[in-house]
Scaffold this active site. Structure first.
Site, short mmCIF file in Angstrom:
data_model
loop_
_atom_site.label_atom_id
_atom_site.label_comp_id
_atom_site.label_asym_id
_atom_site.label_seq_id
_atom_site.Cartn_x
_atom_site.Cartn_y
_atom_site.Cartn_z
N PHE A 85 2.93 -55.19 36.01
CA PHE A 85 4.37 -54.92 35.82
C PHE A 85 5.13 -54.63 37.11
O PHE A 85 5.95 -53.73 37.16
CB PHE A 85 4.59 -53.77 34.83
N HIS A 86 4.89 -55.42 38.15
CA HIS A 86 5.57 -55.19 39.43
C HIS A 86 6.22 -56.46 39.98
O HIS A 86 5.98 -56.84 41.13
CB HIS A 86 4.57 -54.65 40.46
#
Length: 533
Positions: free
Chosen positions: A467-468
Protein backbone atom coordinates in the site's frame (compact mmCIF):
# COMPACT_ATOMS: atom_id res chain seq x y z
CA UNK A 1 -19.14 29.44 -3.52
CA UNK A 2 -16.97 32.27 -2.33
CA UNK A 3 -13.39 32.81 -3.48
CA UNK A 4 -10.44 31.54 -1.47
CA UNK A 5 -6.74 32.22 -1.47
CA UNK A 6 -5.92 28.50 -1.71
CA UNK A 7 -7.82 25.35 -2.60
CA UNK A 8 -6.37 21.99 -1.54
CA UNK A 9 -7.80 18.88 -3.20
CA UNK A 10 -7.59 15.80 -0.98
CA UNK A 11 -7.62 15.73 2.84
CA UNK A 12 -5.09 12.90 3.15
CA UNK A 13 -1.67 12.65 4.75
CA UNK A 14 -0.16 15.56 2.82
CA UNK A 15 -3.37 17.50 2.15
CA UNK A 16 -4.28 18.02 5.80
CA UNK A 17 -0.73 19.17 6.55
CA UNK A 18 -0.46 21.66 3.69
CA UNK A 19 -3.97 23.08 4.27
CA UNK A 20 -3.45 23.58 8.01
CA UNK A 21 -0.02 25.14 7.60
CA UNK A 22 -1.29 27.54 4.92
CA UNK A 23 -4.14 28.48 7.24
CA UNK A 24 -1.69 29.35 10.01
CA UNK A 25 -1.61 32.69 8.24
CA UNK A 26 -4.99 33.92 9.46
CA UNK A 27 -5.11 36.41 6.59
CA UNK A 28 -5.27 33.55 4.07
CA UNK A 29 -8.49 31.69 3.36
CA UNK A 30 -8.14 27.99 2.56
CA UNK A 31 -10.65 25.47 1.23
CA UNK A 32 -9.86 21.78 1.75
CA UNK A 33 -11.91 19.39 -0.41
CA UNK A 34 -12.35 15.75 0.55
CA UNK A 35 -14.29 13.35 -1.68
CA UNK A 36 -15.14 11.05 1.23
CA UNK A 37 -17.11 11.58 4.43
CA UNK A 38 -15.98 12.97 7.76
CA UNK A 39 -13.94 10.56 9.88
CA UNK A 40 -16.70 9.70 12.37
CA UNK A 41 -16.61 5.92 11.96
CA UNK A 42 -15.37 4.44 15.25
CA UNK A 43 -13.21 1.84 13.48
CA UNK A 44 -11.04 4.59 12.02
CA UNK A 45 -9.89 5.60 15.46
CA UNK A 46 -9.35 2.21 17.11
CA UNK A 47 -6.03 0.83 15.81
CA UNK A 48 -7.26 -2.74 15.41
CA UNK A 49 -10.11 -1.33 13.29
CA UNK A 50 -7.68 -1.51 10.37
CA UNK A 51 -9.40 -4.80 9.53
CA UNK A 52 -12.81 -3.10 9.40
CA UNK A 53 -11.84 -0.13 7.20
CA UNK A 54 -9.79 -2.12 4.67
CA UNK A 55 -12.94 -3.20 2.80
CA UNK A 56 -15.44 -0.48 3.71
CA UNK A 57 -16.55 1.27 0.49
CA UNK A 58 -17.60 4.39 2.39
CA UNK A 59 -14.07 4.86 3.74
CA UNK A 60 -11.96 3.14 1.09
CA UNK A 61 -11.72 3.66 -2.67
CA UNK A 62 -11.13 -0.09 -3.09
CA UNK A 63 -9.20 0.29 -6.32
CA UNK A 64 -7.74 -2.65 -8.22
CA UNK A 65 -4.77 -2.73 -10.53
CA UNK A 66 -5.03 -3.97 -14.06
CA UNK A 67 -4.03 -7.62 -14.44
CA UNK A 68 -0.36 -7.72 -13.49
CA UNK A 69 1.61 -9.62 -16.14
CA UNK A 70 4.35 -10.77 -13.74
CA UNK A 71 1.95 -11.78 -10.95
CA UNK A 72 0.10 -14.44 -12.95
CA UNK A 73 -2.29 -11.89 -14.41
CA UNK A 74 -3.85 -11.14 -11.02
CA UNK A 75 -5.59 -7.86 -10.25
CA UNK A 76 -4.02 -6.48 -7.07
CA UNK A 77 -6.31 -4.82 -4.53
CA UNK A 78 -5.31 -1.19 -3.95
CA UNK A 79 -6.98 0.23 -0.82
CA UNK A 80 -6.85 4.03 -0.57
CA UNK A 81 -8.38 6.17 2.16
CA UNK A 82 -11.66 7.91 1.32
CA UNK A 83 -12.31 10.06 4.38
CA UNK A 84 -10.71 12.90 6.31
CA UNK A 85 -7.12 11.81 6.86
CA UNK A 86 -7.07 9.78 3.65
CA UNK A 87 -4.93 6.68 3.89
CA UNK A 88 -3.57 7.84 7.26
CA UNK A 89 -7.07 7.00 8.58
CA UNK A 90 -6.99 3.39 7.37
CA UNK A 91 -3.29 2.42 7.33
CA UNK A 92 -1.30 0.13 9.64
CA UNK A 93 -0.09 3.12 11.76
CA UNK A 94 3.63 2.34 11.38
CA UNK A 95 5.85 5.42 11.64
CA UNK A 96 8.84 5.09 9.32
CA UNK A 97 10.68 7.93 7.58
CA UNK A 98 12.85 5.96 5.17
CA UNK A 99 16.61 6.22 4.87
CA UNK A 100 18.47 9.53 4.88
CA UNK A 101 20.07 8.33 1.64
CA UNK A 102 16.62 8.28 -0.01
CA UNK A 103 16.32 12.04 0.23
CA UNK A 104 19.92 12.62 -0.78
CA UNK A 105 19.15 10.58 -3.92
CA UNK A 106 16.16 12.83 -4.59
CA UNK A 107 18.44 15.84 -4.36
CA UNK A 108 21.06 14.24 -6.62
CA UNK A 109 18.34 13.65 -9.24
CA UNK A 110 17.93 17.41 -9.58
CA UNK A 111 15.84 18.42 -6.60
CA UNK A 112 17.73 21.01 -4.53
CA UNK A 113 16.19 21.54 -1.12
CA UNK A 114 15.04 17.93 -0.79
CA UNK A 115 18.18 16.34 0.70
CA UNK A 116 18.12 14.76 4.14
CA UNK A 117 19.40 17.86 5.92
CA UNK A 118 16.63 19.86 4.23
CA UNK A 119 13.73 17.57 5.14
CA UNK A 120 14.81 16.57 8.67
CA UNK A 121 13.52 19.85 10.17
CA UNK A 122 10.10 19.08 8.67
CA UNK A 123 10.06 15.59 10.14
CA UNK A 124 10.88 17.11 13.51
CA UNK A 125 8.30 19.89 13.11
CA UNK A 126 5.55 17.40 12.31
CA UNK A 127 6.45 14.88 15.02
CA UNK A 128 5.25 14.70 18.60
CA UNK A 129 7.32 11.74 19.71
CA UNK A 130 6.62 10.56 23.25
CA UNK A 131 10.34 9.77 23.65
CA UNK A 132 11.09 13.48 23.63
CA UNK A 133 13.13 15.97 21.63
CA UNK A 134 16.57 15.07 20.29
CA UNK A 135 18.75 15.72 17.26
CA UNK A 136 16.61 13.41 15.10
CA UNK A 137 13.16 13.68 16.67
CA UNK A 138 10.61 16.31 17.53
CA UNK A 139 8.37 16.23 20.60
CA UNK A 140 5.97 19.13 20.07
CA UNK A 141 4.61 18.48 16.57
CA UNK A 142 0.97 17.63 15.89
CA UNK A 143 1.53 14.02 14.73
CA UNK A 144 1.78 11.92 17.89
CA UNK A 145 4.24 9.03 17.65
CA UNK A 146 4.01 6.44 20.43
CA UNK A 147 5.75 3.32 21.65
CA UNK A 148 4.04 -0.05 21.70
CA UNK A 149 3.25 -0.48 25.39
CA UNK A 150 3.90 -4.17 25.98
CA UNK A 151 6.51 -6.57 24.70
CA UNK A 152 5.25 -9.75 23.06
CA UNK A 153 6.80 -13.17 23.38
CA UNK A 154 6.68 -13.84 19.64
CA UNK A 155 8.16 -10.47 18.71
CA UNK A 156 10.97 -11.03 21.18
CA UNK A 157 11.67 -14.40 19.54
CA UNK A 158 11.68 -12.72 16.12
CA UNK A 159 14.19 -10.10 17.31
CA UNK A 160 16.34 -12.83 18.82
CA UNK A 161 16.24 -14.70 15.51
CA UNK A 162 17.33 -11.55 13.67
CA UNK A 163 20.31 -11.29 16.01
CA UNK A 164 21.21 -14.87 15.15
CA UNK A 165 21.46 -14.02 11.45
CA UNK A 166 23.50 -10.88 12.12
CA UNK A 167 20.86 -8.15 12.31
CA UNK A 168 21.16 -6.13 15.55
CA UNK A 169 18.34 -5.15 17.85
CA UNK A 170 17.28 -1.51 17.46
CA UNK A 171 15.04 0.74 19.49
CA UNK A 172 14.59 3.27 16.69
CA UNK A 173 14.14 2.53 13.00
CA UNK A 174 14.22 6.31 12.48
CA UNK A 175 17.52 6.77 14.28
CA UNK A 176 21.03 7.23 12.99
CA UNK A 177 20.80 3.98 11.03
CA UNK A 178 17.76 2.09 9.84
CA UNK A 179 19.15 -1.44 9.91
CA UNK A 180 17.95 -3.57 12.79
CA UNK A 181 15.07 -5.52 14.29
CA UNK A 182 12.72 -4.22 16.95
CA UNK A 183 9.32 -2.80 17.76
CA UNK A 184 7.70 -0.20 15.53
CA UNK A 185 6.56 3.16 16.78
CA UNK A 186 3.00 3.99 15.79
CA UNK A 187 1.00 7.10 14.96
CA UNK A 188 -1.26 6.70 17.98
CA UNK A 189 -2.29 8.96 20.84
CA UNK A 190 -3.62 7.51 24.09
CA UNK A 191 -4.41 4.21 22.40
CA UNK A 192 -6.22 5.81 19.45
CA UNK A 193 -5.15 6.49 15.88
CA UNK A 194 -3.53 9.85 15.22
CA UNK A 195 -4.35 10.41 11.55
CA UNK A 196 -3.27 13.51 9.67
CA UNK A 197 -6.82 14.81 10.10
CA UNK A 198 -6.60 14.51 13.87
CA UNK A 199 -3.05 15.88 13.88
CA UNK A 200 -3.58 18.91 11.64
CA UNK A 201 -7.28 19.73 11.43
CA UNK A 202 -8.04 19.45 15.16
CA UNK A 203 -4.85 20.74 16.74
CA UNK A 204 -5.47 24.48 16.58
CA UNK A 205 -2.90 25.04 13.81
CA UNK A 206 -5.60 26.50 11.58
CA UNK A 207 -8.44 28.77 12.54
CA UNK A 208 -11.84 29.42 11.01
CA UNK A 209 -10.03 30.61 7.89
CA UNK A 210 -9.75 26.91 6.96
CA UNK A 211 -12.97 25.54 5.50
CA UNK A 212 -13.24 21.77 5.14
CA UNK A 213 -15.76 20.37 2.67
CA UNK A 214 -16.45 16.62 2.84
CA UNK A 215 -18.30 14.46 0.29
CA UNK A 216 -16.89 16.92 -2.25
CA UNK A 217 -15.44 14.99 -5.21
CA UNK A 218 -13.22 17.17 -7.40
CA UNK A 219 -14.01 16.58 -11.08
CA UNK A 220 -11.71 19.08 -12.80
CA UNK A 221 -9.37 22.01 -12.33
CA UNK A 222 -10.71 25.26 -13.74
CA UNK A 223 -8.20 26.96 -16.04
CA UNK A 224 -8.23 30.42 -17.57
CA UNK A 225 -5.70 30.01 -20.33
CA UNK A 226 -2.88 28.16 -18.57
CA UNK A 227 -3.61 29.48 -15.10
CA UNK A 228 -5.47 27.38 -12.55
CA UNK A 229 -8.17 29.56 -11.00
CA UNK A 230 -10.37 27.06 -9.21
CA UNK A 231 -11.83 23.59 -8.86
CA UNK A 232 -15.07 22.06 -10.02
CA UNK A 233 -16.52 19.41 -7.72
CA UNK A 234 -19.68 17.45 -7.00
CA UNK A 235 -21.25 17.67 -3.57
CA UNK A 236 -24.74 16.66 -2.51
CA UNK A 237 -25.68 15.77 -6.07
CA UNK A 238 -24.79 19.27 -7.32
CA UNK A 239 -21.87 20.46 -9.41
CA UNK A 240 -20.17 23.33 -7.62
CA UNK A 241 -17.24 25.61 -8.32
CA UNK A 242 -14.76 27.22 -5.98
CA UNK A 243 -12.33 29.88 -7.17
CA UNK A 244 -8.94 30.84 -5.78
CA UNK A 245 -6.86 33.99 -5.87
CA UNK A 246 -3.50 32.29 -5.35
CA UNK A 247 -3.08 28.56 -6.01
CA UNK A 248 -4.70 25.17 -6.34
CA UNK A 249 -2.78 22.37 -4.58
CA UNK A 250 -3.46 18.76 -5.58
CA UNK A 251 -3.05 16.25 -2.74
CA UNK A 252 -5.27 13.44 -4.00
CA UNK A 253 -2.53 10.79 -3.96
CA UNK A 254 -0.44 8.88 -6.46
CA UNK A 255 -3.44 7.37 -8.25
CA UNK A 256 -5.96 10.22 -8.27
CA UNK A 257 -3.77 13.30 -8.58
CA UNK A 258 -2.56 12.28 -12.08
CA UNK A 259 -6.14 11.27 -12.92
CA UNK A 260 -7.41 14.76 -12.04
CA UNK A 261 -4.59 16.41 -13.98
CA UNK A 262 -5.41 14.38 -17.09
CA UNK A 263 -9.16 15.00 -16.76
CA UNK A 264 -8.31 18.70 -16.63
CA UNK A 265 -6.18 18.67 -19.79
CA UNK A 266 -2.68 18.29 -18.35
CA UNK A 267 -0.96 15.12 -19.52
CA UNK A 268 0.01 13.26 -22.66
CA UNK A 269 -1.55 15.45 -25.35
CA UNK A 270 -2.19 12.69 -27.89
CA UNK A 271 -3.79 10.41 -25.29
CA UNK A 272 -6.00 13.24 -24.01
CA UNK A 273 -7.11 14.20 -27.51
CA UNK A 274 -7.93 10.57 -28.16
CA UNK A 275 -10.42 10.74 -25.29
CA UNK A 276 -11.86 14.06 -26.42
CA UNK A 277 -10.22 16.13 -23.67
CA UNK A 278 -8.96 19.58 -24.59
CA UNK A 279 -5.23 19.91 -23.97
CA UNK A 280 -4.19 22.69 -21.60
CA UNK A 281 -0.57 21.53 -21.51
CA UNK A 282 1.14 18.53 -23.10
CA UNK A 283 2.99 16.87 -20.22
CA UNK A 284 3.56 13.21 -21.19
CA UNK A 285 5.07 12.05 -17.86
CA UNK A 286 1.85 12.60 -15.91
CA UNK A 287 0.94 9.15 -14.59
CA UNK A 288 4.30 7.57 -15.43
CA UNK A 289 6.96 6.39 -12.93
CA UNK A 290 4.46 4.51 -10.74
CA UNK A 291 6.25 2.61 -7.95
CA UNK A 292 5.08 0.50 -5.02
CA UNK A 293 6.32 -1.97 -2.44
CA UNK A 294 5.44 -5.56 -3.28
CA UNK A 295 5.12 -7.84 -0.27
CA UNK A 296 5.31 -11.59 0.17
CA UNK A 297 3.59 -12.88 3.31
CA UNK A 298 4.91 -16.03 4.97
CA UNK A 299 2.52 -17.48 7.55
CA UNK A 300 3.23 -19.92 10.34
CA UNK A 301 1.20 -22.12 12.66
CA UNK A 302 2.25 -21.39 16.22
CA UNK A 303 2.81 -24.06 18.85
CA UNK A 304 1.24 -21.95 21.59
CA UNK A 305 -2.09 -20.04 21.84
CA UNK A 306 -0.42 -16.64 22.25
CA UNK A 307 -1.34 -15.00 18.91
CA UNK A 308 -3.93 -12.38 18.05
CA UNK A 309 -5.82 -15.16 16.25
CA UNK A 310 -6.31 -16.68 19.70
CA UNK A 311 -7.20 -13.34 21.30
CA UNK A 312 -10.10 -12.65 18.96
CA UNK A 313 -11.39 -16.21 18.46
CA UNK A 314 -13.65 -16.17 21.54
CA UNK A 315 -15.83 -13.61 23.30
CA UNK A 316 -13.68 -14.05 26.40
CA UNK A 317 -10.51 -13.30 24.44
CA UNK A 318 -12.08 -10.25 22.83
CA UNK A 319 -13.24 -8.97 26.20
CA UNK A 320 -9.76 -9.51 27.66
CA UNK A 321 -7.96 -7.51 24.95
CA UNK A 322 -10.71 -4.88 25.13
CA UNK A 323 -10.04 -4.45 28.84
CA UNK A 324 -6.29 -4.16 28.23
CA UNK A 325 -7.00 -1.34 25.80
CA UNK A 326 -9.56 0.38 27.99
CA UNK A 327 -7.48 0.43 31.16
CA UNK A 328 -3.88 0.35 29.94
CA UNK A 329 -4.05 1.51 26.29
CA UNK A 330 -2.08 -1.63 25.46
CA UNK A 331 -2.48 -4.89 23.58
CA UNK A 332 -3.76 -5.67 20.05
CA UNK A 333 -6.58 -3.11 20.17
CA UNK A 334 -4.07 -0.30 20.79
CA UNK A 335 -1.31 -1.52 18.49
CA UNK A 336 -3.12 -2.82 15.43
CA UNK A 337 -1.58 -5.45 13.22
CA UNK A 338 2.19 -4.98 13.00
CA UNK A 339 4.11 -4.92 16.26
CA UNK A 340 7.66 -5.64 15.16
CA UNK A 341 9.83 -5.30 12.11
CA UNK A 342 13.24 -5.58 10.61
CA UNK A 343 15.30 -3.70 8.03
CA UNK A 344 18.07 -5.82 6.57
CA UNK A 345 20.46 -6.13 3.63
CA UNK A 346 20.05 -9.00 1.20
CA UNK A 347 23.80 -8.82 0.56
CA UNK A 348 26.72 -7.68 2.72
CA UNK A 349 27.92 -5.70 -0.30
CA UNK A 350 25.03 -3.27 0.18
CA UNK A 351 25.50 -0.20 2.36
CA UNK A 352 21.88 0.16 3.47
CA UNK A 353 18.90 -2.19 3.90
CA UNK A 354 16.98 -3.26 0.82
CA UNK A 355 14.43 -5.50 2.59
CA UNK A 356 11.80 -4.65 5.20
CA UNK A 357 9.94 -7.14 7.39
CA UNK A 358 6.61 -6.50 9.09
CA UNK A 359 6.03 -9.04 11.86
CA UNK A 360 2.41 -9.57 12.88
CA UNK A 361 1.09 -11.81 15.66
CA UNK A 362 -1.87 -12.65 13.40
CA UNK A 363 -2.42 -14.63 10.22
CA UNK A 364 -5.09 -14.46 7.51
CA UNK A 365 -5.32 -15.43 3.88
CA UNK A 366 -5.21 -11.76 2.89
CA UNK A 367 -4.11 -8.59 4.64
CA UNK A 368 -6.79 -7.49 7.14
CA UNK A 369 -8.85 -10.54 6.21
CA UNK A 370 -10.57 -13.00 8.56
CA UNK A 371 -7.95 -14.51 10.89
CA UNK A 372 -7.24 -18.20 10.61
CA UNK A 373 -8.84 -20.58 13.11
CA UNK A 374 -5.41 -21.74 14.28
CA UNK A 375 -2.72 -19.96 16.31
CA UNK A 376 -0.77 -18.13 13.66
CA UNK A 377 1.62 -15.31 12.87
CA UNK A 378 2.98 -13.62 9.75
CA UNK A 379 6.31 -12.41 8.43
CA UNK A 380 5.76 -9.98 5.56
CA UNK A 381 8.76 -9.35 3.32
CA UNK A 382 8.99 -6.36 0.99
CA UNK A 383 11.66 -4.96 -1.31
CA UNK A 384 12.48 -1.39 -0.33
CA UNK A 385 13.87 -0.02 -3.60
CA UNK A 386 12.14 -1.75 -6.51
CA UNK A 387 13.25 -1.03 -10.07
CA UNK A 388 9.91 -2.00 -11.65
CA UNK A 389 7.83 0.90 -12.95
CA UNK A 390 4.17 1.19 -13.80
CA UNK A 391 1.70 3.77 -15.01
CA UNK A 392 -1.63 5.45 -14.24
CA UNK A 393 -3.94 6.34 -17.13
CA UNK A 394 -7.52 7.45 -17.61
CA UNK A 395 -10.00 4.62 -17.76
CA UNK A 396 -12.57 7.04 -19.12
CA UNK A 397 -13.49 10.72 -18.99
CA UNK A 398 -15.85 9.98 -16.11
CA UNK A 399 -14.25 11.58 -13.02
CA UNK A 400 -16.03 9.02 -10.82
CA UNK A 401 -14.46 6.06 -12.61
CA UNK A 402 -11.46 4.43 -10.96
CA UNK A 403 -8.09 5.28 -12.52
CA UNK A 404 -6.43 2.69 -14.76
CA UNK A 405 -3.25 1.54 -12.99
CA UNK A 406 -0.69 -1.13 -13.78
CA UNK A 407 2.30 -1.43 -11.45
CA UNK A 408 4.38 -3.99 -13.37
CA UNK A 409 5.54 -5.60 -10.13
CA UNK A 410 8.49 -8.01 -10.59
CA UNK A 411 9.13 -6.84 -14.15
CA UNK A 412 12.91 -6.75 -13.59
CA UNK A 413 15.31 -9.52 -12.68
CA UNK A 414 16.72 -7.36 -9.88
CA UNK A 415 13.31 -7.24 -8.20
CA UNK A 416 12.82 -10.98 -8.63
CA UNK A 417 16.17 -11.80 -7.03
CA UNK A 418 15.67 -9.36 -4.14
CA UNK A 419 12.27 -10.81 -3.29
CA UNK A 420 13.64 -14.35 -3.43
CA UNK A 421 16.44 -13.26 -1.09
CA UNK A 422 13.84 -11.78 1.28
CA UNK A 423 11.88 -15.03 1.43
CA UNK A 424 15.10 -16.96 2.06
CA UNK A 425 15.92 -14.56 4.91
CA UNK A 426 12.47 -15.21 6.40
CA UNK A 427 13.18 -18.93 6.22
CA UNK A 428 16.46 -18.39 8.09
CA UNK A 429 14.50 -16.54 10.75
CA UNK A 430 11.95 -19.36 10.96
CA UNK A 431 14.65 -22.02 11.35
CA UNK A 432 16.59 -20.12 14.03
CA UNK A 433 16.96 -21.33 17.59
CA UNK A 434 14.86 -18.42 18.84
CA UNK A 435 11.86 -19.10 16.59
CA UNK A 436 11.86 -22.88 16.35
CA UNK A 437 10.03 -23.46 19.67
CA UNK A 438 7.08 -21.45 18.31
CA UNK A 439 6.73 -22.97 14.84
CA UNK A 440 4.49 -25.97 14.32
CA UNK A 441 4.49 -25.63 10.53
CA UNK A 442 4.83 -23.15 7.70
CA UNK A 443 1.23 -22.65 6.53
CA UNK A 444 2.24 -20.66 3.44
CA UNK A 445 4.14 -21.26 1.25
CA UNK A 446 5.05 -24.49 3.05
CA UNK A 447 8.56 -25.75 3.69
CA UNK A 448 8.33 -28.03 0.63
CA UNK A 449 8.59 -24.89 -1.54
CA UNK A 450 12.35 -24.50 -1.66
CA UNK A 451 14.06 -23.92 -5.02
CA UNK A 452 14.42 -20.40 -6.43
CA UNK A 453 11.90 -21.19 -9.16
CA UNK A 454 9.40 -22.51 -6.63
CA UNK A 455 9.87 -19.47 -4.37
CA UNK A 456 9.42 -17.11 -7.32
CA UNK A 457 6.27 -18.96 -8.36
CA UNK A 458 4.96 -18.52 -4.80
CA UNK A 459 5.67 -14.76 -4.90
CA UNK A 460 3.99 -14.44 -8.29
CA UNK A 461 0.97 -16.34 -7.05
CA UNK A 462 0.49 -14.68 -3.68
CA UNK A 463 2.51 -11.42 -3.66
CA UNK A 464 0.51 -8.27 -3.10
CA UNK A 465 0.97 -4.59 -2.35
CA UNK A 466 1.91 -3.16 1.01
CA UNK A 467 0.00 0.00 0.00
CA UNK A 468 2.72 2.53 -0.88
CA UNK A 469 2.04 3.85 -4.43
CA UNK A 470 4.16 6.88 -5.35
CA UNK A 471 5.89 8.68 -8.18
CA UNK A 472 3.25 9.50 -10.80
CA UNK A 473 3.88 13.27 -10.81
CA UNK A 474 7.66 13.03 -10.61
CA UNK A 475 9.57 15.98 -9.18
CA UNK A 476 12.71 17.09 -11.01
CA UNK A 477 14.66 19.91 -12.61
CA UNK A 478 14.44 18.42 -16.10
CA UNK A 479 11.75 19.71 -18.43
CA UNK A 480 10.09 16.31 -18.70
CA UNK A 481 9.34 16.12 -14.96
CA UNK A 482 5.77 16.84 -13.91
CA UNK A 483 6.61 19.26 -11.09
CA UNK A 484 9.72 21.30 -10.36
CA UNK A 485 11.48 21.21 -6.95
CA UNK A 486 9.04 23.89 -5.73
CA UNK A 487 6.24 21.43 -6.61
CA UNK A 488 4.84 23.70 -9.33
CA UNK A 489 3.23 21.83 -12.23
CA UNK A 490 5.26 22.53 -15.35
CA UNK A 491 3.71 24.52 -18.19
CA UNK A 492 0.89 26.05 -16.15
CA UNK A 493 0.55 28.62 -13.38
CA UNK A 494 -1.20 28.61 -10.02
CA UNK A 495 -1.06 24.82 -9.66
CA UNK A 496 1.09 22.59 -7.44
CA UNK A 497 1.15 18.97 -6.34
CA UNK A 498 1.84 18.03 -2.71
CA UNK A 499 1.53 14.30 -2.07
CA UNK A 500 3.40 11.03 -2.61
CA UNK A 501 3.01 11.32 -6.38
CA UNK A 502 5.90 13.82 -6.49
CA UNK A 503 8.42 11.31 -5.09
CA UNK A 504 10.99 10.59 -7.82
CA UNK A 505 12.00 7.40 -5.99
CA UNK A 506 10.07 5.32 -3.49
CA UNK A 507 11.08 5.76 0.13
CA UNK A 508 12.74 2.83 1.89
CA UNK A 509 9.85 2.09 4.21
CA UNK A 510 6.27 3.11 4.97
CA UNK A 511 5.32 6.30 3.14
CA UNK A 512 2.86 8.07 5.45
CA UNK A 513 5.44 10.11 7.41
CA UNK A 514 7.19 11.16 4.19
CA UNK A 515 3.89 12.24 2.63
CA UNK A 516 3.09 14.41 5.64
CA UNK A 517 6.51 16.05 5.35
CA UNK A 518 5.81 16.80 1.68
CA UNK A 519 2.69 18.66 2.82
CA UNK A 520 4.65 20.51 5.51
CA UNK A 521 7.37 21.61 3.09
CA UNK A 522 4.89 22.47 0.34
CA UNK A 523 3.22 25.01 2.62
CA UNK A 524 6.55 26.75 3.24
CA UNK A 525 7.38 26.79 -0.48
CA UNK A 526 4.01 28.36 -1.26
CA UNK A 527 4.35 30.97 1.47
CA UNK A 528 7.87 31.84 0.31
CA UNK A 529 6.71 32.37 -3.27
CA UNK A 530 3.87 34.59 -2.13
CA UNK A 531 6.19 36.63 0.08
CA UNK A 532 8.47 37.29 -2.88
CA UNK A 533 5.69 37.98 -5.39
Amino acid sequence: MKDYDYIVVGAGSAGCAVAARLAQDRASSVLLLEAGPADRNIWIHIPIGYGKTMFNPQLNWQFKSEPEPHLNGREIYQPRGRTLGGSSSINGLVYIRGQSQDFDKWEALGNPGWGWNDVLPYFKRSEGNERGECALHGASGPLTVSNIRDKHELVEAFIGAANEIGVPRTNDFNGAQQEGAGYFQLTTRNGLRCSSAKAYLRSGIAGDNLEVATDAHATSIIFEGRRAVGVRFRQGGLVREARCRQEVILSAGALQTPQLLMLSGVGDGLALQGKGIGVVHDLPEVGKNLQDHLQSRLMYKCTRPITTNDDIRTWFGQMRIGMRWMFRKAGPVAAGVHLGGMFARSSHALKTPDIQFHFGTISADMTAGKPHDFSGFTMSVCQLQPTSRGEVKLRSTDPFASPWARFNYLSTEHDEQTMIAGVRMARRIARSRSMQPYIADEYRPGFHIDSDDEVLDFIRGYGTTIFHPVGTCRMGSDESSVVDPQLRVRGVRGLRVADASIMPLLLSGNTNAGSIVIGEKAADLIKADRAHA
